[in-house]
Design a protein around this motif. Sequence first.
Motif, mmCIF file in Angstrom:
data_model
loop_
_atom_site.group_PDB
_atom_site.id
_atom_site.type_symbol
_atom_site.label_atom_id
_atom_site.label_comp_id
_atom_site.label_asym_id
_atom_site.label_seq_id
_atom_site.Cartn_x
_atom_site.Cartn_y
_atom_site.Cartn_z
ATOM 1 N N THR A 83 -70.646 -1.939 -15.048
ATOM 2 C CA THR A 83 -70.370 -1.304 -13.762
ATOM 3 C C THR A 83 -69.056 -0.547 -13.796
ATOM 4 O OG1 THR A 83 -71.595 -3.017 -12.590
ATOM 5 C CG2 THR A 83 -70.070 -1.700 -11.293
ATOM 6 N N THR A 84 -68.045 -1.129 -14.436
ATOM 7 C CA THR A 84 -66.742 -0.488 -14.500
ATOM 8 C C THR A 84 -66.700 0.578 -15.575
ATOM 9 O OG1 THR A 84 -65.829 -2.628 -13.869
ATOM 10 C CG2 THR A 84 -64.269 -0.947 -14.588
ATOM 11 N N ALA A 85 -67.354 0.330 -16.700
ATOM 12 C CA ALA A 85 -67.289 1.259 -17.822
ATOM 13 C C ALA A 85 -68.042 2.551 -17.540
ATOM 14 C CB ALA A 85 -67.844 0.600 -19.078
ATOM 15 N N VAL A 86 -69.146 2.450 -16.809
ATOM 16 C CA VAL A 86 -69.945 3.637 -16.528
ATOM 17 C C VAL A 86 -69.379 4.309 -15.292
ATOM 18 C CG1 VAL A 86 -72.226 4.497 -15.927
ATOM 19 C CG2 VAL A 86 -71.996 2.635 -17.573
ATOM 20 N N LYS A 87 -68.790 5.456 -15.464
ATOM 21 C CA LYS A 87 -68.081 6.123 -14.390
ATOM 22 C C LYS A 87 -68.907 7.215 -13.710
ATOM 23 C CE LYS A 87 -64.211 3.860 -14.833
ATOM 24 N NZ LYS A 87 -63.745 2.947 -13.787
ATOM 25 N N GLU A 88 -70.084 7.492 -14.228
ATOM 26 C CA GLU A 88 -70.857 8.579 -13.660
ATOM 27 C C GLU A 88 -71.241 8.262 -12.217
ATOM 28 O OE1 GLU A 88 -71.283 8.436 -17.993
ATOM 29 O OE2 GLU A 88 -71.634 6.996 -16.398
ATOM 30 N N SER A 89 -71.149 9.284 -11.369
ATOM 31 C CA SER A 89 -71.509 9.111 -9.954
ATOM 32 C C SER A 89 -73.010 9.324 -9.801
ATOM 33 C CB SER A 89 -70.742 10.116 -9.086
ATOM 34 O OG SER A 89 -71.031 11.431 -9.509
ATOM 35 N N MET A 90 -73.763 8.365 -10.301
ATOM 36 C CA MET A 90 -75.218 8.479 -10.283
ATOM 37 C C MET A 90 -75.789 7.570 -9.205
ATOM 38 S SD MET A 90 -77.779 7.372 -13.330
ATOM 39 C CE MET A 90 -79.413 6.724 -12.935
ATOM 40 N N GLU A 91 -76.625 8.138 -8.363
ATOM 41 C CA GLU A 91 -77.244 7.357 -7.299
ATOM 42 C C GLU A 91 -78.379 6.515 -7.870
ATOM 43 O OE1 GLU A 91 -76.311 7.063 -4.208
ATOM 44 O OE2 GLU A 91 -74.627 8.433 -4.503
ATOM 45 N N VAL A 92 -78.417 5.259 -7.476
ATOM 46 C CA VAL A 92 -79.485 4.363 -7.901
ATOM 47 C C VAL A 92 -80.311 3.997 -6.684
ATOM 48 C CG1 VAL A 92 -80.046 2.127 -8.920
ATOM 49 C CG2 VAL A 92 -78.134 3.456 -9.806
ATOM 50 N N SER A 93 -81.610 4.187 -6.792
ATOM 51 C CA SER A 93 -82.510 3.908 -5.678
ATOM 52 C C SER A 93 -82.996 2.470 -5.749
ATOM 53 C CB SER A 93 -83.704 4.872 -5.714
ATOM 54 O OG SER A 93 -84.716 4.442 -4.823
ATOM 55 N N HIS A 94 -82.675 1.697 -4.721
ATOM 56 C CA HIS A 94 -83.169 0.318 -4.671
ATOM 57 C C HIS A 94 -84.689 0.301 -4.622
ATOM 58 C CE1 HIS A 94 -82.914 -3.992 -3.918
ATOM 59 N NE2 HIS A 94 -83.804 -3.842 -2.942
ATOM 60 N N GLN A 95 -85.269 1.269 -3.941
ATOM 61 C CA GLN A 95 -86.720 1.334 -3.857
ATOM 62 C C GLN A 95 -87.328 1.587 -5.235
ATOM 63 O OE1 GLN A 95 -88.352 0.567 -1.153
ATOM 64 N NE2 GLN A 95 -90.363 0.837 -2.103
ATOM 65 N N ASN A 96 -86.680 2.444 -6.034
ATOM 66 C CA ASN A 96 -87.168 2.675 -7.398
ATOM 67 C C ASN A 96 -87.081 1.411 -8.244
ATOM 68 O OD1 ASN A 96 -87.770 5.310 -6.874
ATOM 69 N ND2 ASN A 96 -86.036 6.191 -7.999
ATOM 70 N N LEU A 97 -86.022 0.629 -8.034
ATOM 71 C CA LEU A 97 -85.879 -0.615 -8.785
ATOM 72 C C LEU A 97 -86.987 -1.604 -8.413
ATOM 73 C CD1 LEU A 97 -82.004 -1.146 -8.646
ATOM 74 C CD2 LEU A 97 -83.371 -0.341 -10.579
ATOM 75 N N ILE A 98 -87.330 -1.664 -7.130
ATOM 76 C CA ILE A 98 -88.433 -2.533 -6.695
ATOM 77 C C ILE A 98 -89.741 -2.086 -7.348
ATOM 78 C CG2 ILE A 98 -89.829 -3.259 -4.727
ATOM 79 C CD1 ILE A 98 -87.163 -4.590 -4.715
ATOM 80 N N LYS A 99 -89.996 -0.785 -7.336
ATOM 81 C CA LYS A 99 -91.232 -0.258 -7.932
ATOM 82 C C LYS A 99 -91.257 -0.530 -9.434
ATOM 83 C CE LYS A 99 -92.004 3.496 -4.611
ATOM 84 N NZ LYS A 99 -92.070 4.976 -4.432
ATOM 85 N N LEU A 100 -90.112 -0.360 -10.079
ATOM 86 C CA LEU A 100 -90.054 -0.603 -11.512
ATOM 87 C C LEU A 100 -90.315 -2.068 -11.830
ATOM 88 C CD1 LEU A 100 -89.493 1.072 -14.076
ATOM 89 C CD2 LEU A 100 -87.102 0.357 -13.920
ATOM 90 N N PHE A 101 -89.758 -2.961 -11.024
ATOM 91 C CA PHE A 101 -90.022 -4.390 -11.234
ATOM 92 C C PHE A 101 -91.505 -4.693 -11.055
ATOM 93 C CE2 PHE A 101 -90.700 -8.632 -9.497
ATOM 94 C CZ PHE A 101 -90.120 -9.426 -10.485
ATOM 95 N N ASP A 102 -92.122 -4.103 -10.038
ATOM 96 C CA ASP A 102 -93.535 -4.365 -9.757
ATOM 97 C C ASP A 102 -94.438 -3.948 -10.910
ATOM 98 O OD1 ASP A 102 -92.913 -5.435 -7.304
ATOM 99 O OD2 ASP A 102 -93.338 -3.598 -6.167
ATOM 100 N N VAL A 103 -94.011 -2.941 -11.668
ATOM 101 C CA VAL A 103 -94.806 -2.496 -12.809
ATOM 102 C C VAL A 103 -94.929 -3.597 -13.857
ATOM 103 C CG1 VAL A 103 -94.844 -0.887 -14.764
ATOM 104 C CG2 VAL A 103 -94.292 -0.052 -12.475
ATOM 105 N N TYR A 104 -93.879 -4.373 -14.032
ATOM 106 C CA TYR A 104 -93.838 -5.338 -15.137
ATOM 107 C C TYR A 104 -93.962 -6.796 -14.696
ATOM 108 C CZ TYR A 104 -92.079 -1.164 -17.438
ATOM 109 O OH TYR A 104 -91.945 0.120 -17.925
#
Length: 336
Positions: free
Chosen positions: A105-126
């Motif tokens: 979290t600290t090392a990666v400085k890129e201002s990249m938006e992470v979608s919680h909804q995408n994470l839920i969908k990704l979890f559901d796949v597996y």
Amino acid sequence: MGNCLKCFQSSAEQSLPTSSSPNASQSNACQTTSLANCYESVGPNPNANERCAIYNDRPRETDELLSSRTPLKPVKANNCDTKRNSFKSLGLLNGSAPTMSDIITTAVKESMEVSHQNLIKLFDVYKDPDDEDMILTDGIERLCNDLNYQPDEFAILVLAWCLDASQMCRFTKTEFIDGLHKMRADTIANIRLRLEQTIEMLKADSEMFKQLYRFTFRFGLEPDQRVLSLEMAIDLWKLVFTVQSPDLFSNWINFLEKHPNIRRIPKDTWNMYLNFTEQCDINNYDDTEAWPSLFDDFVEYEKNLALELSGIHDDDNNNDDLLQSHVKAGDLDHVS
């Protein structure tokens, strides 16, 4: 559960591709026959189309993510008395971070938006069809397949560390979603990118590698166990030292495999082995220091082996097992 690593190793050739790292054309492989075949190789999956959609929806920002820092160069294996170089530009990697996710979290400085909804969908796949709060062996194999890694590769150990997984062969929903959120990765492409970045950092920073090394012991434990079986310890040592191995590492593994009366490895022995590798001066080894007796036995074994190779033998021709003649009182954890 302790045999999960073996299960992965035995099934990898049948269920997973052996191709090298994906290139730009492979990133869009859901539109090609090759990735479809990869999905079919692990059996029918009703979520295949959804997984492809998630894969293709990833932001195309690989170059942008890498633009803020130059790639790290792999560090060659050093001599025993030389520690790994510190990745000083990160600054934070001083061993104070409690978990891998905090480091990332600290090392990666890129201002990249992470979608919680995408994470839920990704979890559901597996997720497992019989346990909706877990990704189990089949799901992990499919995830590895989509990441284009074998389940027993070093990168998957790094992924487990990034997610702070509590047990081998499973990711809980909380571990998966929270871990990827801290990694700032909500697509397959970005997970792989983060893993590649993390592996490069591990090559350069000894304190960061120490975090991974100590996690590996806990990760390999069977439920309710406090020590590793020798077989599991050897497998995990080989895995964690995949990227760069210490001097005399092959000698160490050979020593363990030739002494079947060593049946378990406790946490202290595992942790101190990393310190031992940074010194590993066989000729100047001091057995009066507070090393586990297993290290004393290894050093004596190596010295005797060197004498035999040079044609010099002990005067009394004593060929007794070193482990029977040199065990410190009160330190019997590694002998059954």
